[in-house]
Design a protein around this motif. Structure first.
Motif, PDB file in Angstrom:
ATOM      1  N   SER A  14       1.567  -5.252   0.707  1.00 52.93           N
ATOM      2  CA  SER A  14       1.437  -6.698   0.581  1.00 52.93           C
ATOM      3  C   SER A  14       2.803  -7.369   0.655  1.00 52.93           C
ATOM      4  N   GLY A  15       3.787  -6.784  -0.026  1.00 48.42           N
ATOM      5  CA  GLY A  15       5.145  -7.323   0.006  1.00 48.42           C
ATOM      6  C   GLY A  15       5.732  -7.287   1.408  1.00 48.42           C
ATOM      7  N   ARG A  17       4.097  -7.444   4.219  1.00 49.22           N
ATOM      8  CA  ARG A  17       3.454  -8.480   5.033  1.00 49.22           C
ATOM      9  C   ARG A  17       4.074  -9.848   4.753  1.00 49.22           C
ATOM     10  N   ARG A  18       4.356 -10.120   3.489  1.00 50.36           N
ATOM     11  CA  ARG A  18       4.965 -11.400   3.131  1.00 50.36           C
ATOM     12  C   ARG A  18       6.330 -11.551   3.797  1.00 50.36           C
ATOM     13  N   THR A 136       8.228 -19.953   2.737  1.00 47.45           N
ATOM     14  CA  THR A 136       8.954 -18.688   2.568  1.00 47.45           C
ATOM     15  C   THR A 136       9.326 -18.459   1.115  1.00 47.45           C
ATOM     16  N   LEU A 139       6.305 -17.272  -0.699  1.00 48.08           N
ATOM     17  CA  LEU A 139       5.964 -15.891  -0.345  1.00 48.08           C
ATOM     18  C   LEU A 139       6.793 -14.885  -1.133  1.00 48.08           C
ATOM     19  N   THR A 140       8.052 -15.249  -1.422  1.00 48.52           N
ATOM     20  CA  THR A 140       8.951 -14.301  -2.083  1.00 48.52           C
ATOM     21  C   THR A 140       9.104 -14.551  -3.583  1.00 48.52           C
TER      22      THR A 140
END
Length: 313
Positions: A14-15, A17-18, A136, A139-140
């Motif tokens: 998952s990480g 993909r982000r 972004t 996402l992080t």
């Protein structure tokens, strides 16, 4: 006080993909901003583009680092590959510092002779940049709590979002009042903020790579706890460091009393349990010495002597 090593856990796939989505978004935005900055004559827009380009490079480095860090230890890297993420964070912060100084120089030159700027192009691309930077950062955000590597990325993206707001404000002032000097002034402001973020954060990766002791670990408390174990006379030649970002390690010499020497394995188990349970030190290497044959004048930290010359004989 117990040493808490808890941190957010994100599924690796998952990480990844982000981070992948963030790479593509920043790459497309960088191209659009550079073209728009050239066409509009806006240095602030180009400054934001350069910052976004550094973000894209940082994301690529971080993505590769995440992949490499999962490799198991081998004969070439006996400690494993986890520290690659620390190296990636150091590279990212260093590029931020270089970009910050470059933008201050360029902004200063344009303050002397502000060029003609197309405000609407600046505002539109600044708005697009704000959307991408915010995406972004989101996402992080949850990933950055447990990784100095991803934290460096998150701060990149957060500073980008704030810079995009400044670019939009600057473009609006140019449209309304023809205040061309605002563009290089905002550029310098963005650069100063970039420098502030990078300089305040770069110390952590440097400390880790220099084998410094974990910043949230009280070395004195660790030593006193070890000395407090029944049968332990003293400790010396203590090394405390971070093997990886969330994995503290210790090695030292433990001096045992005559009585303690007779139950060395029990004391070793008690010491290791104390280190792990109270301080989160899961990796420890202990060398035992009898108090009648212990090193003389041994330094508490490091591997040298506390005296000018080592004792011989």
């Amino acid at each position: 006080m117990p040493h808490d090593h808890s941190h957010a856990h994100i599924d690796p796939k998952s990480g990844d993909r982000r981070v992948s989505v963030a790479i593509w978004a920043n790459g497309l935005l960088t191209v659009a901003q550079i073209v728009g900055g050239i066409l509009s004559g806006s240095l602030a827009l180009i400054a934001d583009a350069l910052h976004n380009f550094s973000d894209m490079a940082s994301l690529v480095i971080a993505f590769a680092a995440r992949k490499i860090a999962r490799r198991p230890a081998d004969d070439r890297m006996t400690f494993g590959y986890g520290r690659i993420e620390i190296v990636a964070a150091l590279i990212n912060y260093t590029t931020l510092i270089l970009i910050g100084f470059y933008l201050i120089y360029e902004g200063g030159m344009r303050m002397i002779d502000p060029p003609q700027i197309q405000g609407w192009t600046v505002v539109i691309l600044g708005g697009v940049a704000l959307v991408v930077d915010t995406l972004t950062a989101l996402l992080t955000y949850s990933m950055q709590k447990g990784s100095v590597n991803i934290r460096a990325l998150f701060l990149h993206n957060l500073s980008d979002a704030l810079a995009s707001v400044a670019v939009i404000v600057g473009g609006s002032l140019i449209i309304l009042y023809d205040m061309r000097w605002v563009d290089p002034a905002i550029t310098i402001g963005i650069a100063l903020y970039i420098l502030y973020l990078a300089i305040t954060e770069i110390g952590g990766p440097i400390r880790t790579l220099m084998l410094g002791s974990p910043p949230d670990l009280d070395c004195g408390a660790v030593i006193n706890a070890m000395r407090g174990i029944d049968g332990v006379a003293d400790v010396h030649h203590v090394h405390l460091w971070q093997m990886q970002e969330h994995e503290a390690a210790l090695d030292c010499h433990v001096v045992l009393t005559n009585e303690g020497w007779t139950r060395i394995e029990g004391i070793k188990a008690e010491l290791k349990a104390c280190l792990k349970d109270r301080f989160g030190i899961s990796h420890s290497s202990l060398e035992f010495e009898h108090e009648d044959h212990a090193h003389m004048n041994a330094a508490l930290y490091g591997h040298g002597s506390s005296a000018r010359k080592e004792e011989t004989g």
